[in-house]
Design a protein around this motif. Sequence first.
Motif, short mmCIF file in Angstrom:
data_model
loop_
_atom_site.label_atom_id
_atom_site.label_comp_id
_atom_site.label_asym_id
_atom_site.label_seq_id
_atom_site.Cartn_x
_atom_site.Cartn_y
_atom_site.Cartn_z
N ASP A 25 -8.77 -19.10 -26.88
CA ASP A 25 -8.21 -18.96 -28.22
C ASP A 25 -8.28 -20.31 -28.90
O ASP A 25 -7.82 -21.31 -28.36
N ASP A 75 -4.77 -16.68 -33.89
CA ASP A 75 -5.49 -15.48 -34.34
C ASP A 75 -7.00 -15.55 -34.17
O ASP A 75 -7.71 -14.64 -34.58
N VAL A 76 -7.53 -16.64 -33.60
CA VAL A 76 -8.98 -16.80 -33.51
C VAL A 76 -9.38 -17.12 -32.07
O VAL A 76 -8.83 -18.02 -31.45
N THR A 112 -12.90 -17.71 -29.45
CA THR A 112 -14.34 -17.99 -29.37
C THR A 112 -14.94 -17.22 -28.21
O THR A 112 -14.36 -17.15 -27.14
N TYR A 124 -20.92 -11.64 -36.93
CA TYR A 124 -20.13 -12.85 -36.75
C TYR A 124 -21.05 -14.07 -36.86
O TYR A 124 -22.11 -14.11 -36.26
N ALA A 146 -16.96 -16.99 -33.32
CA ALA A 146 -15.49 -16.89 -33.35
C ALA A 146 -15.09 -15.60 -34.04
O ALA A 146 -15.76 -15.13 -34.96
N LYS A 188 -11.69 -13.52 -35.69
CA LYS A 188 -10.29 -13.55 -36.13
C LYS A 188 -9.66 -12.18 -35.94
O LYS A 188 -10.23 -11.17 -36.33
N HIS A 233 -10.68 -9.16 -29.05
CA HIS A 233 -9.55 -9.98 -28.59
C HIS A 233 -8.85 -9.38 -27.38
O HIS A 233 -8.50 -10.09 -26.45
N ILE A 245 -10.99 -18.57 -41.96
CA ILE A 245 -12.00 -18.24 -40.96
C ILE A 245 -13.41 -18.47 -41.50
O ILE A 245 -14.38 -18.51 -40.74
N THR A 270 -16.35 -20.73 -39.88
CA THR A 270 -17.28 -20.45 -38.79
C THR A 270 -18.74 -20.80 -39.11
O THR A 270 -19.38 -21.46 -38.30
#
Length: 180
Positions: A18, A22-23, A25, A61, A75, A77, A93, A127, A130
Amino acid sequence: MFEGSDRLSEGAVQLHPDLCPDVATFRVERTDERDVKPSLPGQYVTIKMKMPDGVHQPRQYSLTKADDGRHRQFAVKRVRTPGPTERCPNLLHDSVNVGDEVVLSAPFGDVVMEYTDRPVVLASAGIGITPMAGMLSHLAKAGAQRKVLFLHGRLTPHRARSDRNGSQPPRRILAFRGRP
């Protein structure tokens, strides 16, 4: 998009830290032996995820790190109130772990940074950082000496971890924080 030369095939997830609450990789290593070209600065990949209802949902992404044609990093979100078409980020996630296999496309996108000596200004918010991270990574990997002004805005005071691995940082960074 996933047929023939456009299909990256399956890859094994190698990294899933993380970056902030909230993000996360994801670094994916290809598991086939076909030759593919490395990404260009600013490109993205499409991941194809099987949703709980059995439907395969594609989602794009931005690549966040210069790659070698064998590894892709992006990454994701988390979406706090996902609608029917926004379930893929949370599934990544919550259910994709190191060693899991995912299906990615080859890199796509025509909005790429040119390799020149001209100064560059990169601006992002949230975000949207990225694709800028991917461009900065390409500059560092190439040992570029061009002047870089990187502007980034965010709503929260949280600072994301750096993943430069000793590479050259941007020449000038200006970060702005707004009020939620």
